[in-house]
Design a protein around this motif. Structure first.
Motif, PDB file in Angstrom:
ATOM      1  N   HIS A  47       0.727  -1.351  -0.158  1.00 33.42           N
ATOM      2  CA  HIS A  47       0.282   0.213  -0.152  1.00 33.42           C
ATOM      3  C   HIS A  47       0.878   1.397   0.095  1.00 33.42           C
ATOM      4  CE1 HIS A  47      -3.778  -2.039   0.561  1.00 33.42           C
ATOM      5  NE2 HIS A  47      -2.976  -2.916   1.984  1.00 33.42           N
ATOM      6  N   SER A  48       0.361   2.638  -0.514  1.00 36.95           N
ATOM      7  CA  SER A  48       1.383   3.394  -0.298  1.00 36.95           C
ATOM      8  C   SER A  48       0.537   4.407   0.416  1.00 36.95           C
ATOM      9  CB  SER A  48       0.849   4.216  -2.396  1.00 36.95           C
ATOM     10  OG  SER A  48       1.152   3.785  -3.071  1.00 36.95           O
ATOM     11  N   PHE A  49       1.221   5.182   1.230  1.00 40.48           N
ATOM     12  CA  PHE A  49       0.930   6.194   1.700  1.00 40.48           C
ATOM     13  C   PHE A  49      -0.270   7.546   0.911  1.00 40.48           C
ATOM     14  CE2 PHE A  49       5.099   5.682   4.126  1.00 40.48           C
ATOM     15  CZ  PHE A  49       4.464   5.052   5.389  1.00 40.48           C
ATOM     16  N   LYS A  50      -1.387   7.399   2.071  1.00 39.47           N
ATOM     17  CA  LYS A  50      -2.379   9.020   1.470  1.00 39.47           C
ATOM     18  C   LYS A  50      -2.530   9.600   2.405  1.00 39.47           C
ATOM     19  CE  LYS A  50      -6.888   7.903  -0.939  1.00 39.47           C
ATOM     20  NZ  LYS A  50      -7.346   6.931  -1.956  1.00 39.47           N
ATOM     21  N   LYS A  51      -3.131  10.733   2.341  1.00 34.85           N
ATOM     22  CA  LYS A  51      -3.721  11.413   2.957  1.00 34.85           C
ATOM     23  C   LYS A  51      -4.746  11.423   3.590  1.00 34.85           C
ATOM     24  CE  LYS A  51      -1.113  15.406   0.523  1.00 34.85           C
ATOM     25  NZ  LYS A  51      -1.269  16.311  -0.269  1.00 34.85           N
ATOM     26  N   ILE A  52      -5.073  11.944   4.616  1.00 35.52           N
ATOM     27  CA  ILE A  52      -6.390  11.315   5.554  1.00 35.52           C
ATOM     28  C   ILE A  52      -7.394  11.989   4.832  1.00 35.52           C
ATOM     29  CG2 ILE A  52      -7.872  12.442   7.958  1.00 35.52           C
ATOM     30  CD1 ILE A  52      -4.542  12.201   9.237  1.00 35.52           C
ATOM     31  N   PRO A  53      -7.291  13.685   4.550  1.00 35.70           N
ATOM     32  CA  PRO A  53      -9.000  13.949   3.626  1.00 35.70           C
ATOM     33  C   PRO A  53      -9.022  13.220   2.785  1.00 35.70           C
ATOM     34  CG  PRO A  53      -7.192  15.148   4.101  1.00 35.70           C
ATOM     35  CD  PRO A  53      -6.699  14.093   4.659  1.00 35.70           C
ATOM     36  N   LEU A  54      -8.189  12.524   2.151  1.00 34.90           N
ATOM     37  CA  LEU A  54      -8.711  11.971   0.616  1.00 34.90           C
ATOM     38  C   LEU A  54      -8.793   9.965   0.476  1.00 34.90           C
ATOM     39  CD1 LEU A  54      -5.354  12.897  -1.779  1.00 34.90           C
ATOM     40  CD2 LEU A  54      -7.622  13.741  -1.359  1.00 34.90           C
ATOM     41  N   CYS A  55      -8.569   9.772   2.040  1.00 41.14           N
ATOM     42  CA  CYS A  55      -9.837   8.262   2.859  1.00 41.14           C
ATOM     43  C   CYS A  55     -10.892   8.017   1.970  1.00 41.14           C
ATOM     44  CB  CYS A  55      -9.617   8.076   3.975  1.00 41.14           C
ATOM     45  SG  CYS A  55      -9.392   6.065   4.378  1.00 41.14           S
ATOM     46  N   LYS A  56     -11.415   7.568   1.698  1.00 47.08           N
ATOM     47  CA  LYS A  56     -12.763   7.007   1.193  1.00 47.08           C
ATOM     48  C   LYS A  56     -13.382   5.818   2.880  1.00 47.08           C
ATOM     49  CE  LYS A  56     -12.136   6.476  -3.663  1.00 47.08           C
ATOM     50  NZ  LYS A  56     -11.706   5.863  -4.761  1.00 47.08           N
ATOM     51  N   GLU A  57     -14.668   5.607   2.195  1.00 52.52           N
ATOM     52  CA  GLU A  57     -14.862   4.809   3.548  1.00 52.52           C
ATOM     53  C   GLU A  57     -14.958   3.521   3.142  1.00 52.52           C
ATOM     54  OE1 GLU A  57     -18.101   4.025   6.948  1.00 52.52           O
ATOM     55  OE2 GLU A  57     -16.615   6.224   5.980  1.00 52.52           O
ATOM     56  N   ASN A 121      -3.957  17.031   9.832  1.00 52.90           N
ATOM     57  CA  ASN A 121      -5.201  16.694   9.192  1.00 52.90           C
ATOM     58  C   ASN A 121      -4.907  15.692  10.853  1.00 52.90           C
ATOM     59  OD1 ASN A 121      -6.211  17.653   6.924  1.00 52.90           O
ATOM     60  ND2 ASN A 121      -5.043  16.759   5.971  1.00 52.90           N
ATOM     61  N   LYS A 122      -5.937  15.109  10.760  1.00 50.81           N
ATOM     62  CA  LYS A 122      -6.336  13.978  12.539  1.00 50.81           C
ATOM     63  C   LYS A 122      -6.502  13.000  12.059  1.00 50.81           C
ATOM     64  CE  LYS A 122      -4.721  17.637  15.494  1.00 50.81           C
ATOM     65  NZ  LYS A 122      -4.944  18.892  16.691  1.00 50.81           N
ATOM     66  N   ALA A 123      -6.230  12.248  12.458  1.00 55.57           N
ATOM     67  CA  ALA A 123      -7.454  10.692  12.603  1.00 55.57           C
ATOM     68  C   ALA A 123      -7.728  10.237  13.847  1.00 55.57           C
ATOM     69  CB  ALA A 123      -7.041  10.020  11.482  1.00 55.57           C
ATOM     70  N   ILE A 124      -7.523   9.179  14.560  1.00 57.75           N
ATOM     71  CA  ILE A 124      -8.343   8.716  15.796  1.00 57.75           C
ATOM     72  C   ILE A 124      -7.941   6.988  15.134  1.00 57.75           C
ATOM     73  CG2 ILE A 124      -9.886   7.997  17.631  1.00 57.75           C
ATOM     74  CD1 ILE A 124      -9.275  10.592  17.521  1.00 57.75           C
ATOM     75  N   ILE A 125      -7.348   6.722  15.954  1.00 56.54           N
ATOM     76  CA  ILE A 125      -6.438   5.467  15.877  1.00 56.54           C
ATOM     77  C   ILE A 125      -6.915   4.214  17.126  1.00 56.54           C
ATOM     78  CG2 ILE A 125      -4.944   3.618  15.552  1.00 56.54           C
ATOM     79  CD1 ILE A 125      -4.988   6.207  13.184  1.00 56.54           C
ATOM     80  N   ASN A 126      -8.296   3.403  16.014  1.00 54.05           N
ATOM     81  CA  ASN A 126      -8.917   2.799  18.084  1.00 54.05           C
ATOM     82  C   ASN A 126      -7.353   1.423  17.984  1.00 54.05           C
ATOM     83  OD1 ASN A 126     -12.021   3.578  16.104  1.00 54.05           O
ATOM     84  ND2 ASN A 126     -11.542   4.086  18.469  1.00 54.05           N
ATOM     85  N   THR A 127      -6.715   1.329  19.052  1.00 55.14           N
ATOM     86  CA  THR A 127      -6.290   0.074  19.554  1.00 55.14           C
ATOM     87  C   THR A 127      -7.031  -0.588  19.989  1.00 55.14           C
ATOM     88  OG1 THR A 127      -5.723   1.484  21.441  1.00 55.14           O
ATOM     89  CG2 THR A 127      -4.337   1.829  18.939  1.00 55.14           C
TER      90      THR A 127
END
Length: 236
Positions: A47-57, A121-127
């Motif tokens: 997989h390649s790195f991706k920007k958070i806002p470009l992530c699809k559901e 940009n920020k995301a929550i990581i569910n560990t």
């Protein structure tokens, strides 16, 4: 049967040695291919790195950035550092006749959900998910040892006792023990691979949206977390 004996004689001792050596080489190669670290690295390379806002559901996304806290940080038991995730491994050297080996006597892993900040940009990581749904590989950057001429520090003795262990054995002689710890510290650069889902949130990371990206994993697409510099410094 007579033919088989002739064949074995023809091979000779040197032939058996090369067969044995070949078997050892194959074993070492397979061990490298299938060990946890290399399996994780191969999966990340897919997989390649991706920007958070470009992530699809529901997309399996790889992102890198700084780990930040949501709640009060954990304190790692060996390094005594504020962190969001830690793993410790304590091993005791056991002797069996003329040979000896290291046996794991304590494995401890603690974690909490945290923020990953990437390019603003920020995301929550569910560990806090099932252990079978995630793979964590942390650099064991803190290590202590205790043994014959080296007593375990008081804080390590207390750690052992909290798990029903002690650093001394018969007649009070020190056991040979090594203590290892890996942790995700606040602000540390890490890489994540996981399933992204956009959910309503009160975090207000994006002034234009009420939704936040939550990254987790399942049995087929596991959540991968690592602080290996080989990955975090990669551009792909």
């Amino acid at each position: 049967m007579h033919f088989l004996k002739l064949q074995l004689v023809a091979i000779g001792d040197s032939g058996f040695f090369f067969i044995f050596l070949f078997g050892i080489i194959i074993f070492l190669i397979l061990s490298q291919v299938y060990n946890k670290k290399n399996k994780m690295l191969r999966k990340l390379k897919e997989h390649s790195f991706k920007k958070i806002p470009l992530c699809k559901e529901n997309e399996y996304i790889k992102i890198k950035g700084k780990a930040l806290s949501i709640a009060k940080p954990l304190i790692s038991p060996i390094g005594k550092r504020e962190c969001l995730y830690y793993k410790i491994q304590i091993e005791e050297k056991r002797s069996n006749g003329k040979s000896s080996s290291w046996r794991t006597i304590i494995n401890e892993e603690k974690f909490q959900d945290f923020i990953l900040e990437s390019e603003g940009n920020k995301a929550i990581i569910n560990t806090e998910i099932s252990k079978k749904n995630k793979i964590t590989y942390l650099n064991q950057d803190i290590e202590y040892t205790s043994g014959t001429w080296k007593d375990a520090p008081v804080f390590l003795e207390k750690l052992l006792q909290s798990h029903g262990r002690e650093s001394t054995g018969f007649l009070g002689f020190n056991k040979s023990i090594r203590y290892k710890e890996g942790a995700i510290e606040i602000g540390e650069k890490i890489t994540i691979l996981g399933i992204g889902k956009w959910k309503e949130s009160d975090h207000n990371f994006d002034r234009y949206s009420s939704k936040t990206l939550y990254v987790s994993g399942d049995s087929e697409r596991k959540l991968i977390i690592t602080d290996l510099s080989k990955i975090t410094e990669s551009k792909r």
